[in-house]
Scaffold this motif. Structure first.
Motif, PDB file in Angstrom:
ATOM      1  N   GLU A  12      19.749  65.305  97.978  1.00  0.00           N
ATOM      2  CA  GLU A  12      19.062  65.128  99.264  1.00  0.00           C
ATOM      3  C   GLU A  12      18.086  63.951  99.152  1.00  0.00           C
ATOM      4  OE1 GLU A  12      16.226  67.698 102.156  1.00  0.00           O
ATOM      5  OE2 GLU A  12      17.338  68.804 100.640  1.00  0.00           O
ATOM      6  N   ILE A  13      18.410  62.865  99.852  1.00  0.00           N
ATOM      7  CA  ILE A  13      17.604  61.640  99.734  1.00  0.00           C
ATOM      8  C   ILE A  13      16.429  61.719 100.709  1.00  0.00           C
ATOM      9  CG2 ILE A  13      17.642  59.116  99.927  1.00  0.00           C
ATOM     10  CD1 ILE A  13      20.675  59.282  99.302  1.00  0.00           C
ATOM     11  N   LEU A  14      15.210  61.848 100.168  1.00  0.00           N
ATOM     12  CA  LEU A  14      14.025  61.961 101.039  1.00  0.00           C
ATOM     13  C   LEU A  14      13.489  60.584 101.398  1.00  0.00           C
ATOM     14  CD1 LEU A  14      12.111  64.983  99.410  1.00  0.00           C
ATOM     15  CD2 LEU A  14      13.985  64.984 101.053  1.00  0.00           C
ATOM     16  N   SER A  15      13.727  59.608 100.523  1.00  0.00           N
ATOM     17  CA  SER A  15      13.345  58.221 100.842  1.00  0.00           C
ATOM     18  C   SER A  15      14.199  57.298 100.003  1.00  0.00           C
ATOM     19  CB  SER A  15      11.863  57.984 100.543  1.00  0.00           C
ATOM     20  OG  SER A  15      11.624  58.108  99.152  1.00  0.00           O
ATOM     21  N   ASN A  16      14.396  56.087 100.511  1.00  0.00           N
ATOM     22  CA  ASN A  16      15.242  55.118  99.797  1.00  0.00           C
ATOM     23  C   ASN A  16      14.742  53.720 100.172  1.00  0.00           C
ATOM     24  OD1 ASN A  16      17.317  53.949  98.357  1.00  0.00           O
ATOM     25  ND2 ASN A  16      18.837  54.217  99.971  1.00  0.00           N
ATOM     26  N   VAL A  17      13.812  53.194  99.362  1.00  0.00           N
ATOM     27  CA  VAL A  17      13.164  51.922  99.698  1.00  0.00           C
ATOM     28  C   VAL A  17      13.722  50.813  98.807  1.00  0.00           C
ATOM     29  CG1 VAL A  17      10.943  50.707  99.834  1.00  0.00           C
ATOM     30  CG2 VAL A  17      11.070  53.159 100.359  1.00  0.00           C
ATOM     31  N   VAL A  18      14.140  49.727  99.423  1.00  0.00           N
ATOM     32  CA  VAL A  18      14.686  48.593  98.660  1.00  0.00           C
ATOM     33  C   VAL A  18      13.997  47.315  99.129  1.00  0.00           C
ATOM     34  CG1 VAL A  18      16.763  47.276  98.061  1.00  0.00           C
ATOM     35  CG2 VAL A  18      16.953  49.732  98.526  1.00  0.00           C
ATOM     36  N   SER A  19      13.393  46.593  98.179  1.00  0.00           N
ATOM     37  CA  SER A  19      12.820  45.283  98.499  1.00  0.00           C
ATOM     38  C   SER A  19      13.600  44.249  97.693  1.00  0.00           C
ATOM     39  CB  SER A  19      11.339  45.257  98.114  1.00  0.00           C
ATOM     40  OG  SER A  19      10.881  43.932  98.117  1.00  0.00           O
ATOM     41  N   SER A  20      14.318  43.395  98.398  1.00  0.00           N
ATOM     42  CA  SER A  20      15.188  42.450  97.693  1.00  0.00           C
ATOM     43  C   SER A  20      14.541  41.070  97.617  1.00  0.00           C
ATOM     44  CB  SER A  20      16.515  42.353  98.442  1.00  0.00           C
ATOM     45  OG  SER A  20      17.335  41.408  97.808  1.00  0.00           O
ATOM     46  N   SER A  21      14.781  40.392  96.476  1.00  0.00           N
ATOM     47  CA  SER A  21      14.279  39.008  96.355  1.00  0.00           C
ATOM     48  C   SER A  21      15.383  38.013  96.721  1.00  0.00           C
ATOM     49  CB  SER A  21      13.775  38.752  94.923  1.00  0.00           C
ATOM     50  OG  SER A  21      14.767  39.053  93.971  1.00  0.00           O
ATOM     51  N   LEU A  22      16.448  38.536  97.332  1.00  0.00           N
ATOM     52  CA  LEU A  22      17.635  37.747  97.664  1.00  0.00           C
ATOM     53  C   LEU A  22      17.321  36.389  98.307  1.00  0.00           C
ATOM     54  CD1 LEU A  22      20.760  37.943  97.772  1.00  0.00           C
ATOM     55  CD2 LEU A  22      20.498  38.835 100.060  1.00  0.00           C
ATOM     56  N   LYS A  23      16.416  36.398  99.289  1.00  0.00           N
ATOM     57  CA  LYS A  23      16.191  35.147 100.048  1.00  0.00           C
ATOM     58  C   LYS A  23      15.645  34.038  99.148  1.00  0.00           C
ATOM     59  CE  LYS A  23      11.702  36.466 101.907  1.00  0.00           C
ATOM     60  NZ  LYS A  23      10.976  37.017 103.003  1.00  0.00           N
ATOM     61  N   TYR A  24      14.961  34.401  98.051  1.00  0.00           N
ATOM     62  CA  TYR A  24      14.412  33.376  97.143  1.00  0.00           C
ATOM     63  C   TYR A  24      15.486  32.803  96.223  1.00  0.00           C
ATOM     64  CZ  TYR A  24      10.252  35.746  98.802  1.00  0.00           C
ATOM     65  OH  TYR A  24       9.305  36.311  99.619  1.00  0.00           O
ATOM     66  N   HIS A  25      16.625  33.508  96.114  1.00  0.00           N
ATOM     67  CA  HIS A  25      17.698  33.031  95.227  1.00  0.00           C
ATOM     68  C   HIS A  25      18.730  32.196  95.981  1.00  0.00           C
ATOM     69  CE1 HIS A  25      16.194  35.832  92.224  1.00  0.00           C
ATOM     70  NE2 HIS A  25      16.272  36.797  93.099  1.00  0.00           N
ATOM     71  N   LYS A  26      18.758  32.372  97.289  1.00  0.00           N
ATOM     72  CA  LYS A  26      19.829  31.782  98.109  1.00  0.00           C
ATOM     73  C   LYS A  26      20.057  30.298  97.812  1.00  0.00           C
ATOM     74  CE  LYS A  26      20.190  34.669 102.237  1.00  0.00           C
ATOM     75  NZ  LYS A  26      21.518  35.108 102.412  1.00  0.00           N
ATOM     76  N   LYS A  27      18.955  29.531  97.776  1.00  0.00           N
ATOM     77  CA  LYS A  27      19.140  28.080  97.635  1.00  0.00           C
ATOM     78  C   LYS A  27      19.710  27.697  96.263  1.00  0.00           C
ATOM     79  CE  LYS A  27      14.368  27.035  96.445  1.00  0.00           C
ATOM     80  NZ  LYS A  27      13.115  26.478  96.834  1.00  0.00           N
ATOM     81  N   PHE A  28      19.654  28.616  95.286  1.00  0.00           N
ATOM     82  CA  PHE A  28      20.213  28.323  93.958  1.00  0.00           C
ATOM     83  C   PHE A  28      21.661  28.800  93.845  1.00  0.00           C
ATOM     84  CE2 PHE A  28      15.616  28.968  93.457  1.00  0.00           C
ATOM     85  CZ  PHE A  28      15.266  27.719  92.971  1.00  0.00           C
ATOM     86  N   GLY A  29      22.133  29.567  94.802  1.00  0.00           N
ATOM     87  CA  GLY A  29      23.518  30.044  94.792  1.00  0.00           C
ATOM     88  C   GLY A  29      23.757  31.160  93.782  1.00  0.00           C
ATOM     89  N   GLY A  30      22.709  31.808  93.315  1.00  0.00           N
ATOM     90  CA  GLY A  30      22.855  32.916  92.361  1.00  0.00           C
ATOM     91  C   GLY A  30      21.472  33.435  92.008  1.00  0.00           C
ATOM     92  N   VAL A  31      21.440  34.564  91.288  1.00  0.00           N
ATOM     93  CA  VAL A  31      20.142  35.169  90.958  1.00  0.00           C
ATOM     94  C   VAL A  31      19.459  34.409  89.817  1.00  0.00           C
ATOM     95  CG1 VAL A  31      19.028  37.265  90.081  1.00  0.00           C
ATOM     96  CG2 VAL A  31      20.858  37.443  91.761  1.00  0.00           C
ATOM     97  N   ILE A  32      18.189  34.030  90.023  1.00  0.00           N
ATOM     98  CA  ILE A  32      17.394  33.375  88.973  1.00  0.00           C
ATOM     99  C   ILE A  32      16.527  34.466  88.328  1.00  0.00           C
ATOM    100  CG2 ILE A  32      15.698  31.542  88.483  1.00  0.00           C
ATOM    101  CD1 ILE A  32      18.369  30.491  89.619  1.00  0.00           C
ATOM    102  N   PRO A  33      16.768  34.805  87.055  1.00  0.00           N
ATOM    103  CA  PRO A  33      16.079  35.944  86.435  1.00  0.00           C
ATOM    104  C   PRO A  33      14.549  35.894  86.550  1.00  0.00           C
ATOM    105  CG  PRO A  33      17.858  35.192  85.035  1.00  0.00           C
ATOM    106  CD  PRO A  33      17.771  34.215  86.153  1.00  0.00           C
TER     107      PRO A  33
END
Ligand code: KG4
Ligand code: ZN
Length: 325
Positions: A23-44
């Motif tokens: 039973e999922i009472l909360s499910n919070v996700v904060s993504s850093s996706l927009k900061y990686h976009k210009k590099f075309g992949g995830v920057i660690p």
């Protein structure tokens, strides 16, 4: 029992409170996706900084959304790997400190097994044994699953994972990162008529997608198709055809290997997880096989396909039940 899950293996800082493993009472996700976009992949480094700066807020928010306080939490669960090392260190340090300060157990969870578990968070959950399949940005892996912690690897990624192949092909086509969802969308308008070879590995259930990616690159270069713009209607159509043909070839290999694994182990149940399990064509292909072969296929709901902490908290509950922490 309430478990607080924490996930920081890649570019999502996530926290979730799950009751009794399902039973999922909360499910919070904060993504850093927009900061990686210009590099075309995830920057660690960027992903790790995002975790460090946001993990306390994400955890607080998940407790708030669940309507619980720290004193209500029975255990803290965290993804131990695989993933980016700095990102994992952040989540694990936070989870350890929290479990210590609350004087509750800490449960460490494998990210890939948690992806499989994301399709099991339902009343009519699949029964063991079954074939498990993870299709994500970092992995393409087939398992024989005999229990919550009894996963035997049957086939694995040899080079590019399927999600990585989607993202690289998208880049070749001048599409944004992450390319998987975009290819999924534009492929619906394209024809699957271009033959991009994607061969299975002889005598093995392993996966290789670097060849099909290169075939797309040569095709685009050979056709002189501009790789930086969707441009005119004609080019737009060509890009949709390439997207549809690429995903057809790659997904066929995954479907065939999976069916082979099910046949070899005489199993009729398949449980799938990971970002690519959201793909509409993939779901369509598998639904067709399920109908013809009488298979039971369990997909996660769309919000649990990509990285999240609900699957981590959920699996932790089962592992605790088996005394695995
Ligand atoms: O599971 P995930 O969120 O992260 C990892 O553990 O890697 O998977 C991310 C991957 C990315 O490569 C993304 O392009 C792909 O999942 N993806 C998709 C779709 N949605 C996400 N690929 C194909 N079709 C989709 N609809
Ligand atoms: Zn993942």
């Amino acid at each position: 029992m309430l478990i607080l899950g924490i996930e920081t293996s890649c570019d999502e800082t996530a926290a979730s409170v799950v009751k009794n493993g399902r039973e999922i009472l909360s499910n919070v996700v904060s993504s850093s996706l927009k900061y990686h976009k210009k590099f075309g992949g995830v920057i660690p480094e960027i992903a790790t900084r995002h975790h460090v700066e946001n993990i306390d807020k994400v955890v607080n928010c998940s407790l708030y959304n669940a309507g619980v306080g720290t004193g209500d939490i029975d255990s803290v669960a965290v993804t131990e790997g695989p993933g980016l090392v700095g990102a994992l260190v952040c989540g694990n340090s936070f989870a350890k400190a929290m479990a210590y300060s609350l004087d509750v157990p800490l449960v460490t969870v494998d990210h890939l097994k948690a992806h499989v578990y994301s399709a099991m968070m339902r009343k009519d959950a699949p029964r063991f044994p079954f074939i498990g399949l993870v299709v994500s940005g970092g992995h393409t892996r087939l398992y024989l699953v005999k229990g919550y912690d009894k996963f035997i690897v049957l086939g694995d990624t040899l080079d590019d994972a399927i999600g990585e192949a989607y993202d690289k092909v998208a880049k070749i086509l001048g599409l944004e990162y992450p390319g998987g969802p975009i290819i999924d969308r534009i492929a619906k308008k394209g024809s699957r008529s271009i033959r991009f070879t994607c061969r299975p590995i002889k005598g093995s259930l392993d996966f290789s997608f670097s060849g099909v990616k290169t075939a797309v690159l040569y095709h685009v270069k050979g056709e002189g198709c501009p790789s930086t713009s969707l441009g005119t209607g004609r080019v737009k159509g060509e890009i949709s055809n390439i997207a549809a043909s690429f995903q057809e070839s790659a997904l066929k290999v995954i479907v065939n290997n999976t069916l082979k694994a099910m046949e070899q182990h005489n199993l009729k149940t398949l449980v799938i997880g990971g970002g690519v399990s959201a793909n509409s064509r993939f779901r369509e292909m598998l639904a067709r096989e399920a109908m013809f072969r009488g298979l039971k296929i369990f997909f996660p709901p769309l919000e649990l396909c990509s990285d999240n902490a609900a699957m981590v908290a959920g699996l932790a509950y089962r592992l605790q039940g088996e005394g695995k922490c």
